[in-house]
Structures are given as structure tokens and as C-alpha cells.
Design a protein around this motif. Structure first.
Motif, PDB file in Angstrom:
ATOM      1  N   LEU A 115      33.376  31.893  16.897  1.00 14.66           N
ATOM      2  CA  LEU A 115      34.012  32.841  17.810  1.00 14.66           C
ATOM      3  C   LEU A 115      34.737  32.142  18.949  1.00 14.66           C
ATOM      4  O   LEU A 115      35.695  32.675  19.510  1.00 14.66           O
ATOM      5  N   LEU A 116      34.259  30.961  19.303  1.00 14.67           N
ATOM      6  CA  LEU A 116      34.766  30.266  20.484  1.00 14.67           C
ATOM      7  C   LEU A 116      34.524  28.778  20.284  1.00 14.67           C
ATOM      8  O   LEU A 116      33.490  28.378  19.751  1.00 14.67           O
ATOM      9  N   ALA A 117      35.478  27.963  20.680  1.00 19.72           N
ATOM     10  CA  ALA A 117      35.327  26.510  20.556  1.00 19.72           C
ATOM     11  C   ALA A 117      35.928  25.839  21.773  1.00 19.72           C
ATOM     12  O   ALA A 117      36.923  26.315  22.333  1.00 19.72           O
ATOM     13  N   MET A 118      35.307  24.732  22.190  1.00 15.98           N
ATOM     14  CA  MET A 118      35.840  24.014  23.348  1.00 15.98           C
ATOM     15  C   MET A 118      35.352  22.569  23.336  1.00 15.98           C
ATOM     16  O   MET A 118      34.324  22.236  22.735  1.00 15.98           O
ATOM     17  N   ARG A 119      36.113  21.712  23.988  1.00 17.42           N
ATOM     18  CA  ARG A 119      35.733  20.309  24.116  1.00 17.42           C
ATOM     19  C   ARG A 119      34.597  20.165  25.126  1.00 17.42           C
ATOM     20  O   ARG A 119      34.485  20.964  26.059  1.00 17.42           O
ATOM     21  N   VAL A 120      33.786  19.132  24.921  1.00 14.88           N
ATOM     22  CA  VAL A 120      32.679  18.875  25.844  1.00 14.88           C
ATOM     23  C   VAL A 120      32.601  17.388  26.168  1.00 14.88           C
ATOM     24  O   VAL A 120      33.147  16.543  25.452  1.00 14.88           O
ATOM     25  N   VAL A 121      31.911  17.107  27.268  1.00 17.12           N
ATOM     26  CA  VAL A 121      31.533  15.744  27.650  1.00 17.12           C
ATOM     27  C   VAL A 121      30.035  15.622  27.419  1.00 17.12           C
ATOM     28  O   VAL A 121      29.268  16.540  27.758  1.00 17.12           O
ATOM     29  N   HIS A 142      27.099  23.048  31.478  1.00 15.84           N
ATOM     30  CA  HIS A 142      27.681  23.490  32.751  1.00 15.84           C
ATOM     31  C   HIS A 142      29.165  23.159  32.837  1.00 15.84           C
ATOM     32  O   HIS A 142      29.721  22.372  32.058  1.00 15.84           O
ATOM     33  N   ASP A 143      29.774  23.764  33.819  1.00 16.98           N
ATOM     34  CA  ASP A 143      31.171  23.545  34.169  1.00 16.98           C
ATOM     35  C   ASP A 143      31.295  22.168  34.829  1.00 16.98           C
ATOM     36  O   ASP A 143      30.299  21.483  35.083  1.00 16.98           O
ATOM     37  N   THR A 144      32.497  21.753  35.136  1.00 17.99           N
ATOM     38  CA  THR A 144      32.719  20.482  35.837  1.00 17.99           C
ATOM     39  C   THR A 144      34.060  20.516  36.557  1.00 17.99           C
ATOM     40  O   THR A 144      35.025  21.117  36.056  1.00 17.99           O
ATOM     41  N   PRO A 145      34.151  19.877  37.730  1.00 23.19           N
ATOM     42  CA  PRO A 145      35.459  19.764  38.388  1.00 23.19           C
ATOM     43  C   PRO A 145      36.314  18.635  37.804  1.00 23.19           C
ATOM     44  O   PRO A 145      37.510  18.557  38.066  1.00 23.19           O
ATOM     45  N   ALA A 146      35.690  17.757  36.987  1.00 22.01           N
ATOM     46  CA  ALA A 146      36.405  16.586  36.445  1.00 22.01           C
ATOM     47  C   ALA A 146      37.083  16.960  35.133  1.00 22.01           C
ATOM     48  O   ALA A 146      36.698  16.506  34.043  1.00 22.01           O
ATOM     49  N   LYS A 147      38.118  17.775  35.216  1.00 22.95           N
ATOM     50  CA  LYS A 147      38.769  18.307  34.015  1.00 22.95           C
ATOM     51  C   LYS A 147      39.550  17.242  33.241  1.00 22.95           C
ATOM     52  O   LYS A 147      39.756  17.383  32.033  1.00 22.95           O
ATOM     53  N   CYS A 179      23.705  15.810  30.300  1.00 27.56           N
ATOM     54  CA  CYS A 179      24.084  17.218  30.242  1.00 27.56           C
ATOM     55  C   CYS A 179      25.389  17.411  29.464  1.00 27.56           C
ATOM     56  O   CYS A 179      26.145  16.466  29.247  1.00 27.56           O
ATOM     57  N   ILE A 180      25.634  18.655  29.085  1.00 26.49           N
ATOM     58  CA  ILE A 180      26.841  19.011  28.342  1.00 26.49           C
ATOM     59  C   ILE A 180      27.814  19.672  29.312  1.00 26.49           C
ATOM     60  O   ILE A 180      27.566  20.766  29.815  1.00 26.49           O
ATOM     61  N   ARG A 181      28.915  18.991  29.600  1.00 26.53           N
ATOM     62  CA  ARG A 181      29.969  19.578  30.433  1.00 26.53           C
ATOM     63  C   ARG A 181      30.991  20.250  29.519  1.00 26.53           C
ATOM     64  O   ARG A 181      31.469  19.627  28.571  1.00 26.53           O
ATOM     65  N   VAL A 182      31.310  21.511  29.818  1.00 20.47           N
ATOM     66  CA  VAL A 182      32.203  22.260  28.935  1.00 20.47           C
ATOM     67  C   VAL A 182      33.574  22.451  29.573  1.00 20.47           C
ATOM     68  O   VAL A 182      33.712  22.586  30.789  1.00 20.47           O
ATOM     69  N   GLU A 183      34.574  22.460  28.707  1.00 15.27           N
ATOM     70  CA  GLU A 183      35.962  22.548  29.161  1.00 15.27           C
ATOM     71  C   GLU A 183      36.307  23.942  29.678  1.00 15.27           C
ATOM     72  O   GLU A 183      37.054  24.081  30.651  1.00 15.27           O
ATOM     73  N   ASN A 184      35.776  24.969  29.061  1.00 15.28           N
ATOM     74  CA  ASN A 184      36.148  26.342  29.413  1.00 15.28           C
ATOM     75  C   ASN A 184      34.892  27.148  29.714  1.00 15.28           C
ATOM     76  O   ASN A 184      34.508  28.050  28.955  1.00 15.28           O
ATOM     77  N   ALA A 185      34.249  26.808  30.826  1.00 15.09           N
ATOM     78  CA  ALA A 185      32.987  27.456  31.187  1.00 15.09           C
ATOM     79  C   ALA A 185      33.172  28.944  31.450  1.00 15.09           C
ATOM     80  O   ALA A 185      32.277  29.744  31.182  1.00 15.09           O
ATOM     81  N   GLU A 186      34.324  29.315  31.973  1.00 14.92           N
ATOM     82  CA  GLU A 186      34.557  30.725  32.281  1.00 14.92           C
ATOM     83  C   GLU A 186      34.557  31.575  31.006  1.00 14.92           C
ATOM     84  O   GLU A 186      33.968  32.658  30.964  1.00 14.92           O
ATOM     85  N   ALA A 187      35.201  31.073  29.948  1.00 16.76           N
ATOM     86  CA  ALA A 187      35.222  31.806  28.687  1.00 16.76           C
ATOM     87  C   ALA A 187      33.818  31.905  28.092  1.00 16.76           C
ATOM     88  O   ALA A 187      33.437  32.952  27.526  1.00 16.76           O
ATOM     89  N   LEU A 188      33.033  30.839  28.225  1.00 10.94           N
ATOM     90  CA  LEU A 188      31.668  30.866  27.719  1.00 10.94           C
ATOM     91  C   LEU A 188      30.822  31.866  28.510  1.00 10.94           C
ATOM     92  O   LEU A 188      30.036  32.634  27.923  1.00 10.94           O
ATOM     93  N   ALA A 189      30.995  31.870  29.829  1.00 12.60           N
ATOM     94  CA  ALA A 189      30.260  32.830  30.665  1.00 12.60           C
ATOM     95  C   ALA A 189      30.644  34.261  30.308  1.00 12.60           C
ATOM     96  O   ALA A 189      29.782  35.147  30.223  1.00 12.60           O
TER      97      ALA A 189
END
Length: 537
Positions: free
Chosen positions: A324-330, A439-444, A458-468
Motif C-alpha cells: 500500500l505504501l513504500a518509502m526509503r529508510v535509513v 521515526h521521522d528525521t530532519p536529515a532528508k 533506529c529506522i528513519r523514514v523518508e515520508n513519516a507524514e504519509a505513514l502517520a
């Protein structure tokens, strides 16, 4: 004694065609201390003895003096065990082939075949159910627990209930479609290997657009074998000088790069040449290692679920219909690796505070504080210490930081909510023993890197708003307009989910995606290497 007599009577009914001298010989053998005079050892000897004792020494694999259809089916599956990522040699196949090549077989030889088939059947089903090895031995960073499986005698009990061997083996294997897609890919790569495989010369890394010759031909053949050069298969039959590195070859190379997590520019470079140089045998082993990991899991995963594949640096939200949703992570850096485990999202935190973990405080921040304690103010990090058994806020200026060592550091650091908070504007809480969050991150800008091993686990996600937005869509009284208003205020807000969403942190270096493309990724933490050494591949 009466119970034993009843068991013998029932077993006689179960196999009315059993050869009495054969059954008597089987009983005599099983009552001996040593089952084989030859240098043959059964892997499941106690279980084999117990099963025949419980069933009155009734043969499983013979009808009169002939092998049953189940026996013939099992032999074929054992010979083809490589298609399950397993090894035929582990299931007595060599000695079975030798015994079966002698015709006719004496009773003692048939007894040997009977016992070897039973032992092989138990081992094979156990390996399909649980894997050849256990994660605690082969991968200490794998912490996903699977429910207890059926008892060791399960496959034999199923067989006694007239269920065909094929059905039992298919039920024992993982039931996820992802496993069967890998199995199909493995079969294709075994066929490529058997037809000669591919080779890639070191000098091929210097190829460029417009080049001709044998190395372009080798590249074209390799890309055709792997299914990446699909527009014009006839290109592989051209002569050396007719093979040109043109847009057709470039498109094939781009497809290859996409499947290996490389920059898909269709040009030759060092990472691409390195990936091309991995032999088909090595790719087969890579597929087999990941099939082994699938066997460590529950038979079916929960849905919906958040699935993070660490080597892919990717998070997907899955339900029964697909992604349903995909995004890059750190993910975690080498010294702070992200482990494999599972949990469930229970809470979404908007504008989170960051309570700095002790390890990060001591190893990362303390040296910076000792150089200049004002770093805390610049990063909006508050300092807390213990007073009368409770935490109170302290002034960094009041501390003689030069006297503070990692062993004497007894403070808590807390970063205020806001745009500079390392957890960004959203934190997704799934309780675990590792202190890991999504979690989200400011280091985009880090998401533009191909290898994203930068976090402390931890898992930093690229599109935290969409996940929320996905996670909160069914929370009563929490519409997105209200949440946006909260985002404007640097005040933490915790929202409990009405239903838990499963989270899986996996480590797949080979898988087949939803477009049926076989994907490979680098073994970023060396966990394939460790598993391979344990499996002796």
C-alpha cells in the motif's frame, strides 16, 4: 502389554499387504542396539525407533516387496532437494541410490532402504518446517521467535493417515507467496548454472557506450540470461564485431542495476561491474540463504504489517492485497546494527521529545560537550541529573565536564520537540528490547544515498507524514486537520492506535518483488557470510 498388542493389531490392519518376513526382520533390526553394520548413522534414530515401536513395526515405504508410490515420490523429492534450497546429500541419497541400483534386493537391503527413507523423510520435513539450522546458532542478530511447530513424528503420523508425501512436504514448507517466488527463481538459476552459467571479465568494467567486440557480446549474453535484456534476444547470437554497446544494451544494463539496488543510469561503472562479476553459483547460494531465513519464520505473516528490509533500505506497508505504501529508510551503522525482530505499533507520537540513549550520550555527545558545552543549547538538548531520587534539570555550565568520564556520566539528555529534533515530527512506538523506533528525521538528504547505514539502530523514514496518516486513519476523533494543528505547536502528543499493526524488521539480500523481478542486495552486515559458514555452503 495389552496396549502393545492393540497397537500391533491396528498396524496390521493399516498395512495388510506387508511382507511378514520383512516385518519380522524390521522388528529384529529395530530391537538391536545398532541399526546398521555399515558406517551409516541416522539423524533421527530415537524418533525412528519410537515410531516403528508405536506402530507395531509396520513398514511405511513397502507394499509386499515393492516400493510404494509414496516412497518413489519421496525419493524424487530428495533427489531434487536443491530446488528447496536444501542439499540431497543430507538425506542419504547416495547410499539409497546404491541400494536401489541392486535388483532384486534382499530383505536386509530393503530394511536398510526402509529405515533410511524414514529418517530422510523426518529430516526433510523438519528442515522445511524450521530450517537446516536455528537462528541462535547462525545469526545472533535474528530475534524473531516463531511459534512451536508440530512434533517430530508429525510427518509420519500424517503419512499413516493416508496423506500423500507431496501434500505433507508442501504443508511443511513456508506458506508465504514470497517463499515460492524465491523457489521459482532458484529453479531458473539452477538451470542457468547447468547450461554453463555466465562469466564477466575484469576488463569489462571499462566498457562504454558505442564500444564493440567480445566483451559487449559477453555483457549482452549475461543480461539475456538474467532476464534483463528482453527487448531483442537475438542480440546474443551476433558476432563479436556486430555487438555494439547501444541503447538496447544500455536498457538491459539499467534493468540489471535496478534489480541490484544500483544507480540505474545504464552505464558501466565499478559497482555495476562488481555485481556483474558475481557468478551464478554465488547468486544461487544467496537465494538459498534467504530461503533458509523464510523457514525460520511463522508459516504466515500477519497483515496488515509494516515490513522493513534492512539491506534494501526500504519500508513497505502490506495488507492481504499487496503493498500500500513504500518509502526509503535509513538503518543502523556497522557498529550499531539494526537487528531482525518483530513487534506491533501501539502509539504514534507527534512532536516527540528525544530521550538520548546512554550509549549515544556517552560515545557521541560527551566528547562534543567536553569541547564546548554550549553544543547542548545549540541542539536544544536539556540536561537532567538525579537529586533526592528524582530527575531535575541542571545547568550545563555548572558541571565540570573535564572531570566527567563515560564511567561517571550519570545524566539524562533530552532534546526538545521541534524541527531540529533527531526524531523529526513523528515517532512510531513498537515496544522492544532494543530501544529501536521508527521515526521521522530532519536529515532528508541522507535518503539520496544508495547505502543508508547512518543511524544508531533506529529506522528513519523518508515520508513519516504519509505513514502517520495511514496509521491514524481509523483513530476516532483524530482527523488530519487536527493533527496538522498539533504539528504547528512544539508540544508532544501521543495517540494510541485502536488496533495494533505488526512490524517486521527483516534481513533479505535476495527476494522476488511484486513485479516478479528477482532482487539482490549487498550483505551490509555480513550476516549472509555467517549463515553460509554455519550451513557449509
Amino acid at each position: 502389554m495389552l496396549r502393545f498388542f492393540i497397537l500391533l493389531s491396528i498396524s496390521g490392519l493399516m498395512n495388510a499387504h506387508a511382507d511378514e518376513p520383512f516385518t519380522a526382520g524390521l522388528k529384529a533390526r529395530l530391537l538391536r542396539k545398532s541399526l546398521f553394520k555399515e558406517n551409516v548413522k541416522l539423524i533421527n534414530e530415537p524418533g525412528v525407533r519410537q515410531y516403528y515401536l508405536k506402530n507395531g513395526f509396520t513398514p511405511i515405504w513397502y507394499i509386499s516387496d515393492s516400493l510404494s508410490q509414496n516412497a518413489l515420490t519421496l525419493l524424487e523429492r530428495l533427489r531434487q532437494a536443491r530446488q528447496d534450497g536444501l542439499r540431497p546429500r543430507e538425506y542419504h541419497i547416495s547410499i539409497l541410490n546404491q541400494l536401489l541400483s541392486r535388483a532384486p534386493q534382499e530383505i536386509q537391503e530393503r530394511i536398510n532402504i526402509e529405515l533410511l527413507l524414514t529418517d530422510s523423510f523426518m529430516s526433510y520435513t523438519d528442515h522445511l518446517l524450521h530450517g537446516r539450522t536455528r537462528p541462535a546458532i547462525a545469526d545472533p542478530e535474528w530475534h524473531i521467535k516463531r511459534p512451536a511447530g508440530p512434533p517430530p513424528e508429525w510427518p509420519l503420523d500424517q503419512l499413516s493417515g493416508s496423506k500423500p508425501v507431496t501434500e505433507i512436504l508442501d504443508e511443511a514448507a513456508p506458506q508465504e507467496a514470497a517463499y515460492y517466488r524465491l523457489k521459482t527463481a532458484l529453479k531458473r538459476y539452477l538451470e542457468i548454472r547447468d547450461s554453463g552459467g555466465w562469466s564477466w571479465p575484469k576488463e569489462g568494467r571499462f566498457l562504454k557506450f558505442g564500444d564493440r567486440g567480445k566483451n559487449v557480446q559477453k555483457l549482452s549474453k549475461l543480461l539475456h540470461l538474467t532476464g534483463d535484456l528482453i527487448e531483442e534476444p537475438k542480440i546474443v547470437s551476433r558476432g563479436d564485431e556486430e555487438c555494439v554497446f547501444d541503447s538496447l544494451v544500455g536498457n538491459g544494463l539499467r534493468n540489471f542495476q535496478l534489480r541490484h539496488g544500483l544507480a540505474p543510469d545504464g552505464t558501466m561503472n565499478a559497482p555495476t561491474s562488481k555485481a556483474l562479476g558475481v557468478s551464478v553459483n554465488e547468486r544461487i547460494i544467496q537465494i538459498e540463504l534467504n530461503m533458509e531465513r523464510w523457514r525460520w519464520l511463522s508459516r504466515k505473516l500477519n497483515r496488515p504489517a509494516l515490513i522493513v528490509n534492512v539491506p534494501e533500505f526500504n519500508l513497505k506497508v502490506w495488507d492481504e492485497k499487496g503493498s500500500l505504501l513504500a518509502m526509503r529508510v535509513v538503518v543502523g551503522q556497522q557498529l550499531r546494527r539494526t537487528p531482525a525482530f518483530e513487534g506491533s505499533i501501539k502509539t504514534v507520537v507527534i512532536n516527540p521529545k528525544w530521550v538520548v540513549p546512554d550509549r549515544i550520550a556517552v560515545e557521541d555527545l560527551l566528547p562534543a560537550i567536553k569541547r564546548d558545552f554550549l553544543v547542548l543549547k545549540r541542539k536544544k538538548i536539556r540536561l537532567y541529573g538525579w537529586k533526592n531520587a528524582r530527575l531535575v534539570e541542571l545547568s550545563p555550565k555548572a558541571i565540570n565536564w573535564q572531570n566527567i568520564t563515560p564511567d561517571t556520566f550519570d545524566f539524562q539528555l533530552v532534546q526538545d520537540p521541534g524541527p531540529e529534533n533527531v526524531q523529526g515530527r513523528f515517532k512510531f512506538v513498537f515496544p522492544n528490547l532494543f530501544g529501536i523506533y521508527i521515526h521521522d528525521t530532519p536529515a532528508k538528504t541522507l535518503f539520496e544515498q544508495k547505502a543508508r547505514t547512518f543511524s544508531s539502530g533506529c529506522i528513519r523514514v523518508e515520508n513519516a507524514e504519509a505513514l502517520a496518516e495511514y496509521l491514524l486513519k481509523n483513530v476516532e476523533g483524530k482527523n488530519w486537520e487536527q493533527i496538522n494543528k498539533n504539528l504547528e505547536k512544539p508540544i508532544p502528543l501521543e495517540i494510541s492506535l485502536t488496533s495494533n499493526i505488526s512490524v517486521y524488521l527483516f534481513y533479505w539480500t535476495a527476494w522476488v518483488d511484486e513485479d516478479n523481478l528477482l532482487q539482490f542486495r549487498d550483505d551490509i552486515y555480513g550476516r549472509d557470510t555467517l549463515l553460509r559458514s554455519v550451513l557449509a555452503y
